[in-house]
Design a protein around this motif. Structure first.
Motif, short mmCIF file in Angstrom:
data_model
loop_
_atom_site.label_atom_id
_atom_site.label_comp_id
_atom_site.label_asym_id
_atom_site.label_seq_id
_atom_site.Cartn_x
_atom_site.Cartn_y
_atom_site.Cartn_z
N VAL A 1 48.43 33.39 45.02
CA VAL A 1 47.52 33.82 46.08
C VAL A 1 48.29 34.16 47.35
CG1 VAL A 1 45.47 33.23 47.42
CG2 VAL A 1 45.74 32.34 45.09
N CYS B 1 35.04 37.71 40.46
CA CYS B 1 36.38 38.22 40.12
C CYS B 1 36.67 38.07 38.63
CB CYS B 1 37.45 37.46 40.90
SG CYS B 1 37.53 37.81 42.67
N SER B 2 36.03 37.14 37.98
CA SER B 2 36.39 36.75 36.62
C SER B 2 35.85 37.71 35.57
CB SER B 2 35.86 35.35 36.33
OG SER B 2 34.45 35.40 36.08
N CYS C 1 41.39 29.78 43.63
CA CYS C 1 42.10 30.77 42.81
C CYS C 1 43.46 30.25 42.38
CB CYS C 1 42.24 32.09 43.56
SG CYS C 1 40.68 33.00 43.76
N ALA D 1 34.85 33.46 42.78
CA ALA D 1 35.67 33.41 41.57
C ALA D 1 34.93 33.98 40.37
CB ALA D 1 36.10 31.97 41.30
N PHE E 1 42.65 32.42 35.87
CA PHE E 1 43.36 33.40 36.68
C PHE E 1 44.87 33.33 36.50
CE2 PHE E 1 39.86 33.83 40.19
CZ PHE E 1 39.01 34.36 39.23
N VAL F 1 46.21 37.44 43.67
CA VAL F 1 45.01 37.54 44.49
C VAL F 1 45.40 37.62 45.96
CG1 VAL F 1 42.85 36.43 45.16
CG2 VAL F 1 43.69 36.21 42.80
N THR G 1 33.36 29.40 44.55
CA THR G 1 33.07 29.44 43.12
C THR G 1 32.32 30.72 42.76
OG1 THR G 1 33.00 27.03 43.04
CG2 THR G 1 31.99 28.20 41.21
N THR H 1 38.47 29.67 48.90
CA THR H 1 38.67 30.66 47.84
C THR H 1 40.13 30.73 47.43
OG1 THR H 1 36.79 31.96 48.63
CG2 THR H 1 38.40 33.09 47.23
N THR I 1 47.67 36.13 37.40
CA THR I 1 47.08 37.16 38.27
C THR I 1 47.57 36.98 39.71
OG1 THR I 1 45.10 35.88 38.82
CG2 THR I 1 45.02 37.25 36.83
N ALA J 1 46.16 31.54 39.69
CA ALA J 1 46.61 32.76 40.37
C ALA J 1 47.72 32.47 41.37
CB ALA J 1 45.43 33.41 41.09
N HIS K 1 43.05 41.02 42.34
CA HIS K 1 41.79 40.78 43.03
C HIS K 1 42.04 40.74 44.54
CE1 HIS K 1 40.23 39.72 39.09
NE2 HIS K 1 41.17 38.79 38.98
#
Length: 244
Positions: free
Chosen positions: A39, A223-224, A32, A220, A10, A15, A217, A28, A13, A37, A83
């Protein structure tokens, strides 16, 4: 770290996690961030601050998700969103037969999910992102002790399918996870009741409660890029509870 996802899956990115200050949402957000990410967590301060997702790439903003205008403003303020994960949820158990409690549960669990999805839609559409909502095993069947919670989680499943169809043209995938009994503050009543715990575990083929990280997980994964052709799915994460 989750073995099926590379450590920087991630990276770069952005989130947004609503209800990310405790339980599955916090797990989560932390996962992430660990996967690279940035977040943005929106939620209320938890009773136990030790459960907050603490990481250099996690930003926490206190926000009541039932404040539609406030939630929309906070999501718009994020800017880029790759995401969105909607984890905010409450249960009032048998109090849900009271109209005020019913309204509150539906507002937090279902209406706020729709508000968050609509608010994030323009940013997600600009880059072809994804949304993961959180339903429940109670979305598959009712509960005499949780009428509003069950109704809201069934509603989330159908909302997810509807948005998956509506948003697909914009390159946005929308899926949901349906957790079983997981060791979160929301499940405290069952976890603290030996008789109730035994009854639950007797039905779970894996013989134990789930962990927030295990649901994170699954989120994730959805989202992946590994789930690039998964849209409108309801993924149970329940140790096999629904299979019995």
């Amino acid at each position: 770290m989750s073995g099926f996802i590379c450590p920087d899956a991630f990276a770069g990115t952005s989130v947004v996690v609503t209800g990310g200050t405790s339980g599955i949402g916090a797990a989560t957000a932390l996962l992430c961030a660990e996967l690279g990410a940035r977040v943005h967590v929106l939620g209320l301060a938890p009773a136990d601050p030790d459960g907050l997702p603490r990481h250099e790439r996690v930003r926490i903003v206190e926000q009541d998700v039932t404040d539609r205008d406030g939630l929309t403003r906070q999501i718009h303020a994020v800017g880029r969103i790759d995401h969105l994960v909607t984890c905010a949820g409450v249960s009032r158990n048998r109090d849900e037969y009271d109209p005020a409690a019913w309204d509150q549960v539906l507002a937090v669990n279902l209406t706020a999910t729709m508000v968050a999805c609509q608010a994030a839609h323009p940013a997600l559409a600009s880059g072809g992102g994804s949304i993961v909502t959180v339903s429940s095993m109670f979305g598959f069947f009712g509960s005499r002790d949780r009428p509003a919670y069950s109704a809201s989680k069934g509603g989330i499943a159908q909302l997810t399918r509807s948005l998956a169809a509506e948003y697909a043209a914009d390159g946005i995938r929308v899926n949901t996870v349906a957790p079983g009994f997981v060791t979160t503050p929301l499940a405290r009543g069952v976890l603290d009741d030996p008789d109730a715990s035994r009854a639950v575990l007797a039905r779970v083929p894996l013989g134990r409660f789930g962990r927030p990280r295990e649901v994170a997980t699954a989120i994730a994964f959805l989202c992946s890029p590994a789930a690039a052709y998964v849209n409108g799915a309801i993924l149970p994460v329940d140790g096999g509870y629904l299979s019995v």
